[in-house]
Design an enzyme around this catalytic site. Structure first.
Site, PDB file in Angstrom:
ATOM      1  N   ASP A 185      38.705  41.751  41.509  1.00  0.00           N
ATOM      2  CA  ASP A 185      38.192  40.618  40.743  1.00  0.00           C
ATOM      3  C   ASP A 185      39.295  40.172  39.799  1.00  0.00           C
ATOM      4  O   ASP A 185      39.678  40.899  38.879  1.00  0.00           O
ATOM      5  CB  ASP A 185      36.939  41.010  39.958  1.00  0.00           C
ATOM      6  CG  ASP A 185      36.393  39.849  39.139  1.00  0.00           C
ATOM      7  OD1 ASP A 185      36.162  38.778  39.721  1.00  0.00           O
ATOM      8  OD2 ASP A 185      36.224  40.015  37.910  1.00  0.00           O
ATOM      9  N   GLU A 269      38.046  37.199  46.180  1.00  0.00           N
ATOM     10  CA  GLU A 269      37.124  36.076  46.028  1.00  0.00           C
ATOM     11  C   GLU A 269      37.900  34.778  46.146  1.00  0.00           C
ATOM     12  O   GLU A 269      38.997  34.646  45.598  1.00  0.00           O
ATOM     13  CB  GLU A 269      36.437  36.149  44.662  1.00  0.00           C
ATOM     14  CG  GLU A 269      35.408  35.062  44.417  1.00  0.00           C
ATOM     15  CD  GLU A 269      34.763  35.174  43.053  1.00  0.00           C
ATOM     16  OE1 GLU A 269      33.744  34.504  42.826  1.00  0.00           O
ATOM     17  OE2 GLU A 269      35.278  35.939  42.208  1.00  0.00           O
ATOM     18  N   ASP A 351      33.083  42.827  35.033  1.00  0.00           N
ATOM     19  CA  ASP A 351      34.174  42.662  35.982  1.00  0.00           C
ATOM     20  C   ASP A 351      34.166  43.736  37.061  1.00  0.00           C
ATOM     21  O   ASP A 351      34.445  43.451  38.232  1.00  0.00           O
ATOM     22  CB  ASP A 351      35.512  42.658  35.237  1.00  0.00           C
ATOM     23  CG  ASP A 351      35.626  41.503  34.248  1.00  0.00           C
ATOM     24  OD1 ASP A 351      35.096  40.417  34.572  1.00  0.00           O
ATOM     25  OD2 ASP A 351      36.211  41.681  33.173  1.00  0.00           O
TER      26      ASP A 351
END
Length: 371
Positions: A185, A269, A351
């Site tokens: 992330d 992502e 996170d």
């Protein structure tokens, strides 16, 4: 497999002048070719080919511009190839329309397709029209020499980038499972948070040097335009920008190499960085982090080592979903760094939870059996 090797070169004063002639000649040919393609399309609604441009360049343009003969002819023809490639990208990949090159840009470059040689023992590279140039050949390579690109940075440093065909095949993708996959992330507070709980601190090189940048920029603005003092002040400012870029590049190269070496697959992502930069409150911090460049480094290193890059959708709610029970927390805001799941009572770091979900979502999309 094609690999590029970049080295610092140290040309003499006379060699620098010849390199600058090549910069100017290749820029002139590029702009001339771009103008010809635009005019031809406006008049006939048809595109003029690279070979027609090459014929006009050799038989007409060179005769009326004798100074072009001082440059390597192969380098001039490479400029025509670059124009053709720029138009191909514009029409096929919907990239931006080709732009004219400016002589005021301190960053300049030109390409040599052939007729140069590398001597690792003497630490020199022999370049057409320039001769033997002192080079720091810190890495050895073997293979067939392809295109070489000589470039100059904003700090007046010269580099050569050599494309080499080493004869090796791109390795096949290695098998991976849940245990050999890691989710990442990417953020601002921490540069990267991994699904194993590790947090990589964001170095914030631009923010740490911002005060000094403001001082140097103010000194530039106070100097008289066109003066030597203004040129010196601009050089100091450019040197600091160059240092920040080098620091960021070194950090990202080391981190991306470690992640690729330790895992068989990397789950990421998909981010709309261009859209996120429209938020003026976060734009500078996002640019300082350099997410897009980091992802690019992960992608090409993964291809070289036979690893896999997995992606999840841009709108997947990786942050809002509990990775234990799947509860969707729709009330979560950007200010909430920790939250507790109302269903399973699990306490989440925002996170780390997102990194775990990125890993889970990417594996589910690959239809893997979770062991």
């Amino acid at each position: 497999m094609l690999k590029a090797y970049k080295f610092r070169i140290y040309p003499t004063t006379k060699q620098e002048e010849i390199i600058k002639v090549h910069f100017g000649a290749c820029r002139f040919v590029y702009n001339w070719a771009l103008e010809q393609k635009i005019k031809t399309y406006e008049q006939t609604k048809e595109s003029i080919s690279r070979f027609d441009l090459q014929r006009i360049l050799v038989h007409e343009v060179k005769h009326s511009n004798e100074w072009l003969k001082e440059a390597n002819s192969q380098a001039l023809l490479a400029s025509l190839v670059n124009v053709e490639s720029a138009f191909t990208k514009f029409f096929r990949e919907k990239a931006g329309f080709p732009k004219f090159k400016s002589k005021k840009n301190p960053v300049q470059s030109y390409q040599m397709p052939q007729h140069y040689s590398v001597d690792f023992e003497k630490q020199i590279i022999k370049i057409p029209k320039i001769g033997e140039v002192k080079t720091i050949l810190h890495r050895r390579f073997e293979g067939k020499l392809k295109t070489a690109t000589i470039s100059r940075t904003c700090t007046e440093k010269y580099y050569i980038s050599i494309l080499v065909e080493d004869g090796k095949q791109i390795p096949n993708k290695q098998n991976f499972s849940e245990s050999t996959t890691i989710g990442i992330d990417i953020g601002i507070k921490d540069f990267a948070v991994l699904s194993n709980g590790e947090k990589v601190e964001n170095p914030k090189y631009l923010k740490n040097s911002l005060q000094r940048l403001k001082v140097l920029q103010k000194r530039v603005s106070r100097k008289q335009k066109g003066s030597q003092n203004r040129a010196k002040a601009k050089q100091r400012l450019a040197s600091l920008h160059d240092k920040i870029a080098n620091q960021r590049n070194d950090f990202q190269n080391k981190l991306s190499f470690r992640l690729i070496s330790e895992n068989q697959a990397i789950a990421l992502e998909t981010l709309n960085v261009k859209g996120m930069l429209k938020n003026h409150c976060l734009a500078q911090s996002i640019s300082d982090a350099g997410w897009r460049i980091f992802v690019t480094k992960l992608e090409y290193k993964a291809e070289c080592f036979g690893k896999t890059i997995l992606r999840i959708g841009q709108f997947e709610p990786s942050t809002r979903i509990c990775n234990v029970c799947g509860y969707h927390n729709g009330k979560l805001t950007l200010a909430d760094r920790d939250w507790t799941c109302p269903d399973c009572k699990t306490k989440h770091d925002r996170d780390i939870n997102a990194a775990i979900n990125i890993k889970k979502f990417s594996i589910q999309e690959q239809n893997l059996i979770v062991i």
